[in-house]
Design a protein around this motif. Structure first.
Motif, PDB file in Angstrom:
ATOM      1  N   MET A  32       0.888  -1.170   0.000  1.00 27.10           N
ATOM      2  CA  MET A  32       0.000   0.000   0.000  1.00 27.10           C
ATOM      3  C   MET A  32       0.923   1.216   0.000  1.00 27.10           C
ATOM      4  O   MET A  32       1.621   1.450   0.982  1.00 27.10           O
ATOM      5  N   TYR A  35       4.312   1.132   1.816  1.00 24.21           N
ATOM      6  CA  TYR A  35       4.236   0.193   2.949  1.00 24.21           C
ATOM      7  C   TYR A  35       4.048  -1.231   2.434  1.00 24.21           C
ATOM      8  O   TYR A  35       3.510  -1.446   1.362  1.00 24.21           O
ATOM      9  N   ASP A  55       7.035   3.524  13.107  1.00 26.63           N
ATOM     10  CA  ASP A  55       6.158   2.675  13.891  1.00 26.63           C
ATOM     11  C   ASP A  55       6.017   1.328  13.161  1.00 26.63           C
ATOM     12  O   ASP A  55       6.306   1.227  11.965  1.00 26.63           O
ATOM     13  N   VAL A  74       3.097  -7.137  26.547  1.00 25.61           N
ATOM     14  CA  VAL A  74       1.710  -7.001  26.107  1.00 25.61           C
ATOM     15  C   VAL A  74       1.387  -8.277  25.343  1.00 25.61           C
ATOM     16  O   VAL A  74       2.221  -8.768  24.580  1.00 25.61           O
ATOM     17  N   GLU A  80      -6.579  -8.963  17.127  1.00 28.43           N
ATOM     18  CA  GLU A  80      -6.130  -7.769  17.834  1.00 28.43           C
ATOM     19  C   GLU A  80      -4.932  -7.134  17.123  1.00 28.43           C
ATOM     20  O   GLU A  80      -4.125  -7.813  16.485  1.00 28.43           O
ATOM     21  N   LEU A  81      -4.848  -5.815  17.290  1.00 33.91           N
ATOM     22  CA  LEU A  81      -3.838  -4.988  16.622  1.00 33.91           C
ATOM     23  C   LEU A  81      -3.010  -4.283  17.678  1.00 33.91           C
ATOM     24  O   LEU A  81      -3.556  -3.775  18.666  1.00 33.91           O
ATOM     25  N   TYR A  82      -1.707  -4.234  17.473  1.00 36.25           N
ATOM     26  CA  TYR A  82      -0.857  -3.448  18.368  1.00 36.25           C
ATOM     27  C   TYR A  82       0.172  -2.708  17.521  1.00 36.25           C
ATOM     28  O   TYR A  82       0.796  -3.304  16.636  1.00 36.25           O
ATOM     29  N   VAL A  83       0.334  -1.419  17.793  1.00 35.75           N
ATOM     30  CA  VAL A  83       1.317  -0.622  17.051  1.00 35.75           C
ATOM     31  C   VAL A  83       2.452  -0.255  18.005  1.00 35.75           C
ATOM     32  O   VAL A  83       2.230   0.427  19.012  1.00 35.75           O
ATOM     33  N   PRO A  85       5.387   2.028  18.748  1.00 37.91           N
ATOM     34  CA  PRO A  85       5.847   3.321  18.216  1.00 37.91           C
ATOM     35  C   PRO A  85       7.336   3.280  17.837  1.00 37.91           C
ATOM     36  O   PRO A  85       8.107   2.499  18.395  1.00 37.91           O
TER      37      PRO A  85
ATOM     38  N   TYR B   6       3.947   4.223  24.896  1.00 37.93           N
ATOM     39  CA  TYR B   6       3.355   3.216  24.004  1.00 37.93           C
ATOM     40  C   TYR B   6       2.052   2.709  24.627  1.00 37.93           C
ATOM     41  O   TYR B   6       1.848   2.857  25.840  1.00 37.93           O
ATOM     42  N   PRO B   7       1.163   2.133  23.795  1.00 34.06           N
ATOM     43  CA  PRO B   7      -0.139   1.682  24.315  1.00 34.06           C
ATOM     44  C   PRO B   7       0.011   0.581  25.357  1.00 34.06           C
ATOM     45  O   PRO B   7       0.889  -0.270  25.254  1.00 34.06           O
ATOM     46  N   PRO B  10      -3.443  -4.091  23.485  1.00 36.34           N
ATOM     47  CA  PRO B  10      -3.783  -4.146  22.061  1.00 36.34           C
ATOM     48  C   PRO B  10      -5.221  -3.688  21.831  1.00 36.34           C
ATOM     49  O   PRO B  10      -5.999  -3.512  22.773  1.00 36.34           O
ATOM     50  N   ILE B  11      -5.554  -3.519  20.566  1.00 39.83           N
ATOM     51  CA  ILE B  11      -6.904  -3.110  20.160  1.00 39.83           C
ATOM     52  C   ILE B  11      -7.622  -4.313  19.576  1.00 39.83           C
ATOM     53  O   ILE B  11      -7.151  -4.918  18.608  1.00 39.83           O
ATOM     54  N   VAL B  29      -9.010   3.772  15.151  1.00 39.36           N
ATOM     55  CA  VAL B  29      -8.690   2.971  16.348  1.00 39.36           C
ATOM     56  C   VAL B  29      -7.201   2.986  16.674  1.00 39.36           C
ATOM     57  O   VAL B  29      -6.811   2.653  17.795  1.00 39.36           O
ATOM     58  N   ALA B  30      -6.368   3.359  15.718  1.00 32.70           N
ATOM     59  CA  ALA B  30      -4.921   3.402  15.965  1.00 32.70           C
ATOM     60  C   ALA B  30      -4.252   4.164  14.825  1.00 32.70           C
ATOM     61  O   ALA B  30      -4.857   4.360  13.750  1.00 32.70           O
ATOM     62  N   GLU B  31      -3.026   4.590  15.080  1.00 31.42           N
ATOM     63  CA  GLU B  31      -2.241   5.252  14.038  1.00 31.42           C
ATOM     64  C   GLU B  31      -0.872   4.589  13.925  1.00 31.42           C
ATOM     65  O   GLU B  31      -0.348   4.052  14.900  1.00 31.42           O
ATOM     66  N   MET B  32      -0.313   4.651  12.734  1.00 35.76           N
ATOM     67  CA  MET B  32       1.048   4.154  12.469  1.00 35.76           C
ATOM     68  C   MET B  32       1.704   5.200  11.583  1.00 35.76           C
ATOM     69  O   MET B  32       1.271   5.388  10.439  1.00 35.76           O
ATOM     70  N   ASN B  33       2.671   5.926  12.114  1.00 35.65           N
ATOM     71  CA  ASN B  33       3.255   7.053  11.380  1.00 35.65           C
ATOM     72  C   ASN B  33       2.121   7.983  10.949  1.00 35.65           C
ATOM     73  O   ASN B  33       1.317   8.384  11.793  1.00 35.65           O
ATOM     74  N   ASP B  34       2.021   8.315   9.676  1.00 40.11           N
ATOM     75  CA  ASP B  34       0.932   9.209   9.254  1.00 40.11           C
ATOM     76  C   ASP B  34      -0.266   8.448   8.676  1.00 40.11           C
ATOM     77  O   ASP B  34      -1.087   9.014   7.953  1.00 40.11           O
ATOM     78  N   TYR B  35      -0.369   7.179   9.033  1.00 36.08           N
ATOM     79  CA  TYR B  35      -1.504   6.361   8.585  1.00 36.08           C
ATOM     80  C   TYR B  35      -2.474   6.131   9.742  1.00 36.08           C
ATOM     81  O   TYR B  35      -2.073   6.132  10.902  1.00 36.08           O
ATOM     82  N   PHE B  37      -5.639   3.506  11.174  1.00 37.45           N
ATOM     83  CA  PHE B  37      -6.451   2.288  11.108  1.00 37.45           C
ATOM     84  C   PHE B  37      -7.858   2.699  11.497  1.00 37.45           C
ATOM     85  O   PHE B  37      -8.058   3.271  12.575  1.00 37.45           O
ATOM     86  N   ILE B 103      -7.167   0.971   6.116  1.00 38.34           N
ATOM     87  CA  ILE B 103      -5.897   1.622   6.428  1.00 38.34           C
ATOM     88  C   ILE B 103      -5.613   2.625   5.319  1.00 38.34           C
ATOM     89  O   ILE B 103      -5.624   2.273   4.140  1.00 38.34           O
ATOM     90  N   PRO B 105      -3.791   6.980   4.706  1.00 41.15           N
ATOM     91  CA  PRO B 105      -3.137   8.112   5.361  1.00 41.15           C
ATOM     92  C   PRO B 105      -4.152   8.981   6.095  1.00 41.15           C
ATOM     93  O   PRO B 105      -5.313   9.090   5.683  1.00 41.15           O
TER      94      PRO B 105
END
Lengths: 126, 126
Positions: A32, A35, A55, A74, A80-83, A85, B6-7, B10-11, B29-35, B37, B103, B105
């Motif tokens: 994408m 990415y 991230d 964690v 489930e999603l975890y980012v 940083p 950091y969180p 998880p989500i 629900v979450a961000e990764m750099n400038d993206y 989710f 997902i 930006p």
């Protein structure tokens, strides 16, 4: 024959994971922009590392992912999603096998800047 | 009280989707750099649009997503991923409700540059 400017079919993530013949060897399944979506099978513990420049997102497909972080672990379950940083030291681990999707910019190495024999060949597709 | 860099947890994507009280209203629900989710519940047909500046990824959580594309539909099942390339006209749809993660930006509108009353408020978190 002309090629389509878009994929003909979706990617089944569990099916892709089942095709991978070794653990700790992330395989690219889609892109994408700049990415990559990577699927990986893991078991046991990785090495501590960080990615100062980006991230890193983890989505669990099967099993339980443990992400060790500076203040403790964690646990990430399927769906489930975890980012993590950028710049945060972390270590992925799984007791029994876990299957994951990772999302990160093209060119990021699994070991960050640590190097060593756990560094996987990059940009392998499946 | 100091906040962690950091969180703490998880989500759970299905749980987040279940909290959303309206369809066609993506929630971050979450961000990764400038993206970002985003999770969304959809049913019926959206409008045709494209995003000239970015690819857009869809991961299905529940139900079946139909993505209408110039040459016909693609059907995306739970656990499957589809990336619509930038500039490709598309229309999301679902017969019965589908729940998805998208997902893309930060700042991308759901209707691309079409505007109109299907345009959702952007950057709403859940």
């Amino acid at each position: 024959m002309t090629s389509s400017p878009y994929p003909a079919a979706p990617i089944n993530l569990a099916h892709k994971a089942a095709l991978i013949d070794e653990q700790w060897s992330p395989r690219v399944v889609a892109e994408m922009n700049d990415y990559q979506f990577k699927v990986v099978r893991i078991e046991g513990e990785f090495i501590w590392h960080s990615h100062p420049e980006t991230d890193e997102a983890f989505l669990v497909l099967e099993g339980t992912l443990r992400i060790d972080l500076p203040d403790g672990p964690v646990y990430v379950a399927p769906g489930e999603l975890y980012v993590v940083p950028h710049g945060i030291e972390h270590r992925t681990a799984a007791e029994g096998e876990a299957r994951l999707m990772m999302i990160e910019p093209r060119g990021i190495l699994n070991t960050g800047h640590e190097g060593g024999d756990r560094t996987a060949v990059n940009d392998r597709w499946i």
